[in-house]
Design a protein around this motif. Structure first.
Motif, PDB file in Angstrom:
ATOM      1  N   ILE A  78      -8.140   1.667  -1.929  1.00  0.00           N
ATOM      2  CA  ILE A  78      -7.249   1.830  -3.081  1.00  0.00           C
ATOM      3  C   ILE A  78      -8.107   1.913  -4.342  1.00  0.00           C
ATOM      4  N   PRO A  79      -7.859   2.945  -5.171  1.00  0.00           N
ATOM      5  CA  PRO A  79      -8.713   3.096  -6.365  1.00  0.00           C
ATOM      6  C   PRO A  79      -8.713   1.847  -7.237  1.00  0.00           C
ATOM      7  N   LYS A  80      -9.837   1.621  -7.868  1.00  0.00           N
ATOM      8  CA  LYS A  80      -9.993   0.470  -8.758  1.00  0.00           C
ATOM      9  C   LYS A  80      -8.912   0.515  -9.846  1.00  0.00           C
ATOM     10  N   GLY A  81      -8.362  -0.612 -10.189  1.00  0.00           N
ATOM     11  CA  GLY A  81      -7.381  -0.670 -11.277  1.00  0.00           C
ATOM     12  C   GLY A  81      -5.957  -0.398 -10.840  1.00  0.00           C
ATOM     13  N   VAL A  82      -5.771   0.000  -9.568  1.00  0.00           N
ATOM     14  CA  VAL A  82      -4.404   0.215  -9.063  1.00  0.00           C
ATOM     15  C   VAL A  82      -3.962  -1.059  -8.348  1.00  0.00           C
ATOM     16  N   PHE A  83      -2.860  -1.637  -8.798  1.00  0.00           N
ATOM     17  CA  PHE A  83      -2.413  -2.896  -8.182  1.00  0.00           C
ATOM     18  C   PHE A  83      -0.929  -3.125  -8.436  1.00  0.00           C
ATOM     19  N   VAL A  84      -0.359  -4.015  -7.680  1.00  0.00           N
ATOM     20  CA  VAL A  84       1.006  -4.480  -7.956  1.00  0.00           C
ATOM     21  C   VAL A  84       0.920  -5.930  -8.439  1.00  0.00           C
ATOM     22  N   GLU A  85       1.905  -6.298  -9.227  1.00  0.00           N
ATOM     23  CA  GLU A  85       2.004  -7.693  -9.650  1.00  0.00           C
ATOM     24  C   GLU A  85       3.154  -8.313  -8.870  1.00  0.00           C
ATOM     25  N   LEU A  97       2.323   1.772  -3.380  1.00  0.00           N
ATOM     26  CA  LEU A  97       1.309   2.258  -4.316  1.00  0.00           C
ATOM     27  C   LEU A  97       0.910   3.702  -4.027  1.00  0.00           C
ATOM     28  N   ARG A 140       0.841  -1.209   0.000  1.00  0.00           N
ATOM     29  CA  ARG A 140       0.000   0.000   0.000  1.00  0.00           C
ATOM     30  C   ARG A 140       0.868   1.247   0.000  1.00  0.00           C
ATOM     31  N   HIS A 184      -0.863   4.581  -1.381  1.00  0.00           N
ATOM     32  CA  HIS A 184      -2.182   4.597  -0.730  1.00  0.00           C
ATOM     33  C   HIS A 184      -2.113   3.880   0.601  1.00  0.00           C
ATOM     34  N   TYR A 205      -5.664  -5.200  -4.900  1.00  0.00           N
ATOM     35  CA  TYR A 205      -4.491  -4.399  -5.241  1.00  0.00           C
ATOM     36  C   TYR A 205      -3.202  -5.227  -5.286  1.00  0.00           C
TER      37      TYR A 205
END
Ligand code: SF4
Length: 204
Positions: A29-36, A21, A18, A23, A56
């Motif tokens: 956490i806003p939609k579409g924000v993520f780590v792989e 990112l 987080r 956040h 996320y």
């Protein structure tokens, strides 16, 4: 100790993710924000490949994508001059063998101090679990001998350990070298659905 994956592993990972990112908790956490995240589970342990439980974080398993077994990994590392690459693991893993404990003690005094302190801190179980009524029955220890880590017999396998386990060759090797199979914070062997030290009859 065995059922502490969320508290000791996944929770700190989520916190750090987080922050990375931008956040930090608590806002959503806003939609579409993520780590792989790439998790190194090989085909020998494909059943340990699990998704993260939040949107996320998305887990990828590149070794499964490559269809690589542990043997394939060792072969590749050997070809790159890295045959001695140790298995990665959590510092305070209760499935370490004596060799792994010695390695920490002999090569990293600060990590050894850390893990000795952690071992002492878990004796009565996880504080949060205790507070929520899931009190630990008995005492928890990181070392299989059920001796505080600072005094545990990590320089050899004791006769008492051998007798207690009525060892076959493979189990004796496990006491020295730890569990060989893979794991990840999402598929920790200490979780309820995986074997624990209780299954070996040694944990508190
Ligand atoms: S089994 Fe794996 S995930 Fe669980 S504590 Fe040990 S190294 Fe960590």
């Amino acid at each position: 100790m065995q059922r502490s994956t969320g508290e000791y592993k996944v929770k700190p990972i989520k916190k750090t993710v987080r922050e990375l990112l931008g956040h930090p908790y608590p806002p959503r956490i806003p939609k579409g924000v993520f780590v792989e995240q790439w998790v190194g589970i090989s085909t020998d342990e494909f059943h340990r490949a699990k998704d993260a439980d939040v949107k996320y974080m998305r887990n990828r398993h590149p070794l499964l994508d490559l269809d690589w077994s542990r043997t394939d990994c060792v072969r590749y590392l050997t070809s790159r001059g890295r045959a001695e690459t140790p298995k990665s693991s959590c510092l305070g893993c209760p499935f370490h063998g004596n060799a792994q404990w010695r390695h920490i003690r002999d090569t990293s005094p600060s990590e050894w101090a850390d893990v000795v302190e952690f071992d002492a801190a878990i004796r009565q179980g996880n504080a949060r679990a205790n507070a929520s009524g899931n009190r630990l029955l008995g005492e928890a220890f990181l070392h299989r001998s059920r001796v505080p880590l600072s005094q545990a017999p990590i320089d050899h396998v004791t006769a008492a350990e051998r007798a207690a386990l009525r060892l076959g060759e493979g189990e004796a090797d496990e006491l020295e070298n730890g569990v060989v199979d893979g794991c990840s914070p999402w598929a920790c062997r200490g979780d309820a659905d995986t074997p624990t030290q209780d299954d070996f009859g040694l944990a508190a």
